[in-house]
Design a protein around this motif. Structure first.
Motif, PDB file in Angstrom:
ATOM      1  N   ARG A  94      92.893  46.649  -0.693  1.00 35.85           N
ATOM      2  CA  ARG A  94      91.822  46.422   0.275  1.00 35.85           C
ATOM      3  C   ARG A  94      90.574  45.884  -0.419  1.00 35.85           C
ATOM      4  O   ARG A  94      89.927  44.946   0.071  1.00 35.85           O
ATOM      5  CB  ARG A  94      91.484  47.711   1.025  1.00 35.85           C
ATOM      6  N   ARG A  95      90.234  46.460  -1.572  1.00 37.22           N
ATOM      7  CA  ARG A  95      89.033  46.007  -2.278  1.00 37.22           C
ATOM      8  C   ARG A  95      89.210  44.600  -2.831  1.00 37.22           C
ATOM      9  O   ARG A  95      88.250  43.830  -2.897  1.00 37.22           O
ATOM     10  CB  ARG A  95      88.698  46.975  -3.425  1.00 37.22           C
ATOM     11  N   ALA A  96      90.435  44.254  -3.223  1.00 38.60           N
ATOM     12  CA  ALA A  96      90.677  42.895  -3.727  1.00 38.60           C
ATOM     13  C   ALA A  96      90.386  41.859  -2.650  1.00 38.60           C
ATOM     14  O   ALA A  96      89.864  40.769  -2.938  1.00 38.60           O
ATOM     15  CB  ALA A  96      92.122  42.760  -4.201  1.00 38.60           C
ATOM     16  N   ILE A  97      90.694  42.167  -1.405  1.00 37.41           N
ATOM     17  CA  ILE A  97      90.421  41.229  -0.313  1.00 37.41           C
ATOM     18  C   ILE A  97      88.928  41.003  -0.157  1.00 37.41           C
ATOM     19  O   ILE A  97      88.468  39.868   0.032  1.00 37.41           O
ATOM     20  CB  ILE A  97      91.038  41.743   1.001  1.00 37.41           C
ATOM     21  N   LEU A  98      88.150  42.068  -0.257  1.00 41.29           N
ATOM     22  CA  LEU A  98      86.705  41.956  -0.029  1.00 41.29           C
ATOM     23  C   LEU A  98      85.920  41.555  -1.265  1.00 41.29           C
ATOM     24  O   LEU A  98      84.917  40.840  -1.163  1.00 41.29           O
ATOM     25  CB  LEU A  98      86.161  43.290   0.493  1.00 41.29           C
ATOM     26  N   ASP A  99      86.339  42.017  -2.440  1.00 39.12           N
ATOM     27  CA  ASP A  99      85.499  41.890  -3.630  1.00 39.12           C
ATOM     28  C   ASP A  99      85.806  40.672  -4.493  1.00 39.12           C
ATOM     29  O   ASP A  99      85.021  40.345  -5.394  1.00 39.12           O
ATOM     30  CB  ASP A  99      85.631  43.154  -4.499  1.00 39.12           C
ATOM     31  N   THR A 100      86.941  39.992  -4.265  1.00 39.36           N
ATOM     32  CA  THR A 100      87.260  38.813  -5.064  1.00 39.36           C
ATOM     33  C   THR A 100      86.237  37.721  -4.789  1.00 39.36           C
ATOM     34  O   THR A 100      85.973  37.402  -3.619  1.00 39.36           O
ATOM     35  CB  THR A 100      88.672  38.292  -4.727  1.00 39.36           C
ATOM     36  N   PRO A 101      85.631  37.126  -5.827  1.00 40.23           N
ATOM     37  CA  PRO A 101      84.645  36.068  -5.604  1.00 40.23           C
ATOM     38  C   PRO A 101      85.231  34.905  -4.801  1.00 40.23           C
ATOM     39  O   PRO A 101      86.428  34.636  -4.862  1.00 40.23           O
ATOM     40  CB  PRO A 101      84.277  35.632  -7.028  1.00 40.23           C
ATOM     41  N   SER A 102      84.373  34.216  -4.072  1.00 39.74           N
ATOM     42  CA  SER A 102      84.833  33.140  -3.187  1.00 39.74           C
ATOM     43  C   SER A 102      85.479  31.993  -3.943  1.00 39.74           C
ATOM     44  O   SER A 102      86.262  31.241  -3.371  1.00 39.74           O
ATOM     45  CB  SER A 102      83.664  32.612  -2.348  1.00 39.74           C
ATOM     46  N   TYR A 103      85.153  31.838  -5.238  1.00 33.99           N
ATOM     47  CA  TYR A 103      85.750  30.740  -5.999  1.00 33.99           C
ATOM     48  C   TYR A 103      87.104  31.121  -6.604  1.00 33.99           C
ATOM     49  O   TYR A 103      87.718  30.337  -7.311  1.00 33.99           O
ATOM     50  CB  TYR A 103      84.797  30.270  -7.099  1.00 33.99           C
ATOM     51  N   LEU A 104      87.585  32.337  -6.311  1.00 31.19           N
ATOM     52  CA  LEU A 104      88.917  32.767  -6.721  1.00 31.19           C
ATOM     53  C   LEU A 104      89.748  33.091  -5.481  1.00 31.19           C
ATOM     54  O   LEU A 104      89.223  33.603  -4.491  1.00 31.19           O
ATOM     55  CB  LEU A 104      88.847  34.009  -7.619  1.00 31.19           C
ATOM     56  N   GLU A 105      91.033  32.802  -5.539  1.00 31.60           N
ATOM     57  CA  GLU A 105      91.890  33.065  -4.388  1.00 31.60           C
ATOM     58  C   GLU A 105      92.222  34.545  -4.279  1.00 31.60           C
ATOM     59  O   GLU A 105      92.302  35.257  -5.289  1.00 31.60           O
ATOM     60  CB  GLU A 105      93.183  32.252  -4.498  1.00 31.60           C
ATOM     61  N   VAL A 106      92.393  34.994  -3.053  1.00 32.35           N
ATOM     62  CA  VAL A 106      92.931  36.327  -2.796  1.00 32.35           C
ATOM     63  C   VAL A 106      94.429  36.181  -2.601  1.00 32.35           C
ATOM     64  O   VAL A 106      94.882  35.392  -1.765  1.00 32.35           O
ATOM     65  CB  VAL A 106      92.301  36.954  -1.543  1.00 32.35           C
ATOM     66  N   SER A 107      95.205  36.911  -3.384  1.00 34.88           N
ATOM     67  CA  SER A 107      96.665  36.876  -3.277  1.00 34.88           C
ATOM     68  C   SER A 107      97.162  38.305  -3.322  1.00 34.88           C
ATOM     69  O   SER A 107      97.341  38.880  -4.398  1.00 34.88           O
ATOM     70  CB  SER A 107      97.271  36.052  -4.428  1.00 34.88           C
ATOM     71  N   VAL A 108      97.365  38.904  -2.141  1.00 35.53           N
ATOM     72  CA  VAL A 108      97.746  40.320  -2.063  1.00 35.53           C
ATOM     73  C   VAL A 108      98.916  40.495  -1.101  1.00 35.53           C
ATOM     74  O   VAL A 108      99.138  39.674  -0.206  1.00 35.53           O
ATOM     75  CB  VAL A 108      96.563  41.206  -1.624  1.00 35.53           C
ATOM     76  N   VAL A 109      99.652  41.585  -1.299  1.00 38.47           N
ATOM     77  CA  VAL A 109     100.807  41.913  -0.472  1.00 38.47           C
ATOM     78  C   VAL A 109     100.803  43.407  -0.188  1.00 38.47           C
ATOM     79  O   VAL A 109     100.493  44.213  -1.074  1.00 38.47           O
ATOM     80  CB  VAL A 109     102.135  41.558  -1.192  1.00 38.47           C
TER      81      VAL A 109
END
Length: 444
Positions: A94-109
């Motif tokens: 959940r935190r990876a979705i919100l906290d990843t900087p906008s210039y990096l992709e979110v890739s979660v499962v």
């Protein structure tokens, strides 16, 4: 006897009872390599932005609320390990979705599987676009891209087991979540229906996916959905060549050169059209008129139009033939496909797969035998887009609005020339119900 009488229709419960073992690949340790499932795949805009990432999290949280009893594992980064997840591990996703900087992709499962080599009955995953981290100036100095500019569409995909849609309540659950996703995200396009569910490490099972899709026409080939986002993402540009650009647009800018025209993949139980494709067909009213048939359901949710072909997803088993509602919807939407699509699988030596040749035949599987070629992509964005509303669809029994060639899916081999004002016939006893005539290009 009508054509509908001559072919059985298998609801999901009957299809699963008859073909469950054929739709599965069991591994030697009793894990599953391939499962029959129902997918929903959407491509959406602004995936790098904080407000949209909050909406992605809302989708993950809703999926967790609906199916959390089945969810055991997942991963929180692209290169992260796919593992069993404790409450702390879920919070890390959940935190990876919100906290990843906008210039990096979110890739979660988030998944019912606890490793990347087992097919999951329940799963939700996303891969987002990114924003440029700094101002960019091309080597020639003629192209400038400001910091924060979005690059590429994002995608979100979920799946549930085929067992779920064998009941009305299960179908309602699937549709509830699909609608929720389309409410939350700015969807440019997508699809939903039956599909082989492969593990996260899907590559070794692509030949089996192809073999199943070749046998059962209702199955979607979707193991490489994350590679399809470019197809839904139009791009235009100005400049002497792609090596010396003066401007790049994330839309079809009038008069600019076409980089990517934007296409849908094809038709399944659900076909989702974003604004670009709605406009390309002449607008929502024209689409509703063209698809005016009792078993076709159309719903506008958020920025997209959800078109459902039939009350339940169809397997398209050999004894069923091609699912009739899918063929009907395809007769209207097929012009939105790429006339020369790429492969749907990465390269597999020595084994049949959805390579370029096979993929092109597969995406055209619902085309009528006399369907005209799909128009070629313009090289320059037209200065004006004429909405040919009258040409899109004319009900049987109405006067022909324009002389030319027309066809209807209500009868095979129906393509014929009408004069303006000539009454376009109703096909009595057809399995399609209401007869709709569609404009077809002139014969050469």
């Amino acid at each position: 006897m009508t054509l509908r009488d001559s072919k059985p229709v298998l609801p999901p419960a009957q299809a699963l009872a008859r073909y469950k073992e054929d739709l599965c690949v069991r591994l030697t340790d009793d894990r599953m390599g391939v499962l029959p499932g129902v997918i929903g795949t959407v491509f959406f805009a602004r995936g790098s932005q904080p407000d949209v990432r909050q909406c992605i999290l809302d989708c993950f949280d809703r999926f967790e609320k609906m199916f959390g009893a089945h969810l055991k594992g997942g991963k929180d980064t692209d290169l992260g390990k796919f593992t069993k997840r404790t409450a702390a591990g879920v919070e890390k996703i959940r935190r990876a979705i919100l906290d990843t900087p906008s210039y990096l992709e979110v890739s979660v499962v988030r998944s019912s599987a606890t490793d990347q080599d087992t097919a999951a009955e329940y799963s939700i995953q996303t891969l987002t676009g990114v924003a440029t981290p700094d101002d960019y100036v091309s080597p020639t100095g003629r192209l400038r891209v400001p910091k924060g500019k979005e690059s590429g569409l994002s995608y979100l995909k979920f799946n549930v087991p085929m067992d779920l849609v064998t009941t009305g309540d299960g179908i309602a659950q699937y549709e509830e979540f699909l609608r929720y996703v389309c409410e939350k995200l700015v969807v440019r396009g997508g699809y939903g229906g039956l599909s082989p569910i492969l593990p996260y490490s899907y590559h070794r099972y692509m030949p089996q996916e192809w073999a199943l899709a070749e046998r059962f026409s209702g199955l979607e080939i979707d193991s490489t959905a994350h590679l399809q986002s470019r197809d839904y993402d139009p791009v235009s540009y100005e400049g002497e060549s792609k090596d010396d650009l003066t401007a790049v647009y994330d839309h079809l800018h009038l008069g600019a050169k076409v980089g990517r025209w934007g296409f849908i993949k094809g038709v399944n139980w659900y076909t989702i059209l974003g604004e670009l494709f709605i406009e390309r067909l002449g607008g929502e009213a024209a689409i509703r008129s063209a698809l005016d048939k009792p078993d076709i359901h159309i719903e506008h949710i958020g920025s997209s139009l959800l078109i459902r072909a039939g009350d339940f997803p169809r397997l398209g088993a050999p004894e069923e033939g091609l699912p009739e509602p899918y063929v009907f919807v395809n007769s209207v939407l097929r012009v939105l496909r790429d006339p020369k699509p790429d492969a749907l699988h990465t390269y597999i030596p020595d084994l049949p797969s959805a390579d370029t040749k096979n993929a092109r035949a597969w995406v055209a599987r619902f085309d009528l035998p006399d369907a005209p070629p799909i128009p070629e992509t313009p090289k320059v964005v037209p200065q004006s887009v004429k909405r040919e509303r009258a040409r899109l669809s004319v009900p049987g029994g109405s006067p022909c609005p324009e002389a030319g060639w027309w066809q209807t899916p209500a009868r095979e081999g129906s393509r014929r020339h009408f004069e303006a004002g000539e009454i376009m016939p109703v096909i009595e006893g057809s399995q399609w119900g209401t007869t709709s005539w569609h404009w077809s290009p002139n014969e050469s």
